[in-house]
Design a protein around this motif. Structure first.
Motif, PDB file in Angstrom:
ATOM      1  N   LYS A  68       0.865  -1.172   0.000  1.00 22.12           N
ATOM      2  CA  LYS A  68       0.000   0.000   0.000  1.00 22.12           C
ATOM      3  C   LYS A  68       0.902   1.222   0.000  1.00 22.12           C
ATOM      4  N   VAL A  70       1.319   4.888   1.092  1.00 24.56           N
ATOM      5  CA  VAL A  70       0.785   5.838   2.070  1.00 24.56           C
ATOM      6  C   VAL A  70       1.676   7.079   2.002  1.00 24.56           C
ATOM      7  N   ASP A 135      -1.597   7.032  -4.080  1.00 25.47           N
ATOM      8  CA  ASP A 135      -1.630   7.175  -2.628  1.00 25.47           C
ATOM      9  C   ASP A 135      -2.916   6.576  -2.061  1.00 25.47           C
ATOM     10  N   GLY A 136      -2.762   5.719  -1.053  1.00 25.45           N
ATOM     11  CA  GLY A 136      -3.899   5.087  -0.390  1.00 25.45           C
ATOM     12  C   GLY A 136      -4.370   3.796  -1.028  1.00 25.45           C
TER      13      GLY A 136
END
Length: 154
Positions: A68, A70, A135-136
């Motif tokens: 992921k 972040v 992102d995310g």
């Protein structure tokens, strides 16, 4: 390629830097193993992160991992987990665009880069030609199908 199943293994990351020749290893513990927080490392230009699953005497790369993005950080999870076991701080701001630092070693001793699972299964692209998630977002990675040449410590 014989790789390890996540539910029966212990894990380790070895960080190898091709520019400095330095190498360091850290055990990665799953939340179920009593770990309070993921292992955190600071990204350095030239780092390769070799993932290893250990089952008894056998040491091979995990079958599948999840990552992921972040912000500038890369969070790495086992494919069946929602909690990161490794956070590489500033990975996406330190590494050049298109650089893939996640690798695994298989039984024959060859190293392979991890690649997006859908790309590996469809054959649409290989190696580092795919795009990291926004992102995310999360994505699943599996070992690619072409061995990478390592030099020096990496």
């Amino acid at each position: 390629m014989n790789t390890a199943k996540s539910s029966q293994s212990t894990y380790k990351v070895t960080i190898k830097n091709s520019q400095t020749g330095k190498q360091q290893s850290q055990d990665l513990l799953r939340a179920a193993d009593g770990q309070q927080a993921p292992v955190r490392v600071k990204a350095q230009l030239g780092d390769k992160y070799e993932l290893e699953a250990r089952q008894g005497d056998q040491r091979v790369a995990p079958d599948r991992v999840k990552l992921k993005r972040v912000g500038p950080h890369l969070h790495l999870m086992l494919d069946d987990s929602t909690e990161a076991i490794l956070v590489v701080e500033d990975y996406f701001s330190v590494m050049p665009e298109g650089y893939n630092g996640l690798i695994g070693q298989v039984e024959n001793g060859n190293f392979y880069e991890y690649a997006a699972e859908d790309i590996v299964t469809t054959g649409q692209a290989s190696g580092s030609t795919w795009t990291w998630p926004a992102d995310g977002e999360e994505m699943y990675l599996v070992l690619g199908d072409q061995a990478v040449v390592t030099s020096g410590a990496a």
